[in-house]
Scaffold this motif. Structure first.
Motif, PDB file in Angstrom:
ATOM      1  N   ALA A 183       0.802  -1.236  -0.073  1.00 11.90           N
ATOM      2  CA  ALA A 183      -0.002  -0.053  -0.068  1.00 11.90           C
ATOM      3  C   ALA A 183       0.747   1.380   0.143  1.00 11.90           C
ATOM      4  O   ALA A 183       0.456   2.436  -0.259  1.00 11.90           O
ATOM      5  CB  ALA A 183      -0.991   0.051   1.407  1.00 11.90           C
ATOM      6  N   LEU A 184       2.241   1.033   0.222  1.00  8.92           N
ATOM      7  CA  LEU A 184       3.047   2.200   0.168  1.00  8.92           C
ATOM      8  C   LEU A 184       3.368   2.646  -1.108  1.00  8.92           C
ATOM      9  O   LEU A 184       3.860   1.892  -1.765  1.00  8.92           O
ATOM     10  CB  LEU A 184       4.252   1.911   1.266  1.00  8.92           C
ATOM     11  CG  LEU A 184       3.908   1.575   2.551  1.00  8.92           C
ATOM     12  CD1 LEU A 184       5.369   1.192   3.204  1.00  8.92           C
ATOM     13  CD2 LEU A 184       3.083   2.560   3.431  1.00  8.92           C
ATOM     14  N   ALA A 185       3.766   4.061  -1.124  1.00  6.16           N
ATOM     15  CA  ALA A 185       4.076   4.582  -2.376  1.00  6.16           C
ATOM     16  C   ALA A 185       5.658   4.575  -2.455  1.00  6.16           C
ATOM     17  O   ALA A 185       6.430   4.317  -1.447  1.00  6.16           O
ATOM     18  CB  ALA A 185       3.761   6.197  -2.457  1.00  6.16           C
ATOM     19  N   PRO A 186       6.277   4.307  -3.574  1.00  2.00           N
ATOM     20  CA  PRO A 186       7.693   4.174  -3.777  1.00  2.00           C
ATOM     21  C   PRO A 186       8.450   5.380  -3.115  1.00  2.00           C
ATOM     22  O   PRO A 186       7.670   6.654  -3.036  1.00  2.00           O
ATOM     23  CB  PRO A 186       7.929   4.392  -5.292  1.00  2.00           C
ATOM     24  CG  PRO A 186       6.469   4.076  -5.957  1.00  2.00           C
ATOM     25  CD  PRO A 186       5.484   4.583  -4.914  1.00  2.00           C
ATOM     26  N   GLY A 187       9.737   5.113  -2.463  1.00  2.00           N
ATOM     27  CA  GLY A 187       9.966   5.944  -1.827  1.00  2.00           C
ATOM     28  C   GLY A 187       9.793   5.985  -0.170  1.00  2.00           C
ATOM     29  O   GLY A 187      10.422   6.928   0.726  1.00  2.00           O
TER      30      GLY A 187
END
Length: 275
Positions: A183-187
């Motif tokens: 669920a996390l964005a890249p970075g």
């Protein structure tokens, strides 16, 4: 503006049953615990006399990781799962020291943690407590999306400090961690500290084995896993130097003035970036 965090009913506290969050509070010398928790504390200290020192080392490690992410990586939002009490030098205080508008959502379904935490954070517009069960990631992620407390289109610091080792089935633990990571964005960054058994015949291995056996079936079960098993929670992520290591070796603030004991070698921690 973010919507209100859903307020789940706080279930009555069973003062005769210890809780993971309150036992850790007792280890840190806090006041938010009861006699049932202090009984467990005494049992832990019988097997690992330096456990209270180690609990503070874990807290210092968490401070360093959050400071690194906020100050060096410019992360300005955090999801702290199984957080325990948001007391002195916890995630929101460290992050907001470097960025006063850093957002932090704590997640813990212990009723005492919820009551005390919500009271402590009432005046902080950027820090909130959710009462979800972290082992139900779909439900929690849906709620976070609806309240807009965190922006999942931007990097988030996901914190799993001393919590995943309470999930007995490692495959289930991996699945839960993976749901959050996906669920996390890249970075984004993932912060994990997990109990460790070196299984090498050392005193540390003996302490780990004794503690795991002592609390099996008590509701406070803690699983001391191998380095390889703990590394598996970082699959597909890029570990930040110095990698997965003992908490006291993860970018210490200065020279060490207290001696190490076997319990110092019963935890491994790491920080990793999602590419």
């Amino acid at each position: 503006m973010p919507g209100p965090v859903a307020r789940r009913p706080i279930v009555p506290v069973d003062f005769d049953r210890p809780s993971i969050a309150r036992v850790f509070d007792a280890l840190l010398g806090g006041q938010d615990n009861y006699e049932a928790d202090r009984v467990v504390l005494r049992q832990i200290l019988e097997l690992a006399p330096d456990a209270q020192v180690m609990a503070k080392e874990v807290r210092h490690w968490l401070v360093r990781t959050v400071r690194y992410l906020t100050d060096r990586e410019r992360v300005d939002q955090f999801l702290d799962l199984g957080s325990g009490f948001p007391t002195g030098d916890n995630t929101h205080q460290v992050a907001q020291r470097y960025n006063p508008e850093a957002r932090v959502v704590y997640v813990d379904h212990d009723p005492v943690v919820l009551a005390h935490g919500r009271a402590q954070l009432a005046a902080n517009d950027f820090a909130h407590m959710a009462g979800n069960d972290l082992t139900e990631p779909a439900e929690l992620l849906e709620e976070l999306a609806s309240t807009h407390r965190l922006d999942f289109d931007r990097p988030i610091g996901l914190i799993l400090c001393a919590i995943i080792h309470h999930i007995a089935d490692i495959d289930e633990a991996r699945k839960i961690v993976r749901a959050y990571v996906d669920a996390l964005a890249p970075g984004s960054f993932v912060v994990v500290l997990h109990q460790h058994n070196p299984a090498d015949g050392s005193e540390a291995a003996d302490v780990a084995t004794s503690l795991e056996k002592r609390f099996t079936g008590t509701g406070l079960d803690t699983f001391f896993r191998t380095r390889e098993e703990i590394e598996s929670f970082f699959e597909g992520l890029d570990l930040v130097d110095p990698g997965l290591t003992y908490p006291h070796l993860w970018w210490p603030d200065g020279p060490r003035f207290t001696p190490l004991s076997p319990v110092n070698f019963t935890s491994l921690g790491g920080v990793a970036r999602k590419p």
